[in-house]
Design an enzyme around this catalytic site. Structure first.
Site, PDB file in Angstrom:
ATOM      1  N   HIS A  59       1.451  13.689 -14.365  1.00  0.00           N
ATOM      2  CA  HIS A  59       1.286  14.079 -15.901  1.00  0.00           C
ATOM      3  C   HIS A  59       2.145  15.466 -15.874  1.00  0.00           C
ATOM      4  CE1 HIS A  59      -1.605  16.562 -13.608  1.00  0.00           C
ATOM      5  NE2 HIS A  59      -1.726  17.377 -14.864  1.00  0.00           N
TER       6      HIS A  59
ATOM      7  N   HIS B 119       5.853  20.629 -16.247  1.00  0.00           N
ATOM      8  CA  HIS B 119       6.391  20.192 -14.857  1.00  0.00           C
ATOM      9  C   HIS B 119       5.364  19.157 -14.497  1.00  0.00           C
ATOM     10  CE1 HIS B 119       3.156  23.040 -14.201  1.00  0.00           C
ATOM     11  NE2 HIS B 119       2.967  22.336 -13.067  1.00  0.00           N
TER      12      HIS B 119
END
Length: 170
Positions: free
Chosen positions: A115, A34
């Site tokens: 990220h 995620h």
């Protein structure tokens, strides 16, 4: 209860991240790959209803967008965390900002770096080996993002979706 807000990428990107996470991320089973929009925060039931209303407003103000991942980076020397670097486009930065102002208290411990974590809590030697190898690989991943999720943390430390918010359709 603890909550968080994240974007889950498509299955192909999750599969690519999980190919590394299965081996190099001890939190692999706690949450799928995620992009964290809002780090862990606490809210009671009264506050939660207010936040959900705000999340619907935020979702309606955003149009779907495309993310790109072209490289692997690291948070070393702060931590031995390796991640797919999501290009920090303005709409993603704005979305993060909206999740940390107004009704949302800023609980961030670090600056926002979009990220997807693929390895963490590595010993120094293992980190050097894995990062050195992955840094030389080419990645060209693209994904259409049209939603984000409000998550809650279970007693065992894992996270599950509480509610999904679709851009422009709340």
């Amino acid at each position: 209860m603890n909550y968080g807000i994240a974007i889950f990428p498509s299955k192909p990107i999750q599969d690519q991240a999980n190919a590394f996470r299965k081996r190099y991320d001890p939190h692999y089973s706690w949450i799928p790959p995620h992009i964290t929009l809002k780090e862990k925060f606490e809210a009671d039931d009264n506050k939660l209803n207010e936040l959900i209303s705000e999340l619907k407003t935020i979702a309606n103000s955003i149009e779907p967008f495309t993310i790109n991942i072209d490289k692997v980076r690291s948070f070393a020397p702060i931590t031995n965390t390796i991640y797919f670097k999501v290009e920090p486009i303005q709409v993603l930065l704005d979305l993060h900002e909206k999740m940390n102002t107004g009704k949302f208290k800023d609980t961030n411990k670090h600056p926002f770096v979009p990220h997807i974590t693929i390895a963490q809590d590595l010993l120094d030697d293992e980190y050097s080996d894995v990062f050195g190898r992955l840094e030389m690989e080419e990645f060209h991943l693209e994904d259409q993002v049209d939603r984000f999720q409000l998550l809650y943390q279970l007693d065992n430390g894992s996270w599950t979706v509480y509610e999904t918010f679709v851009f422009g359709k709340e």
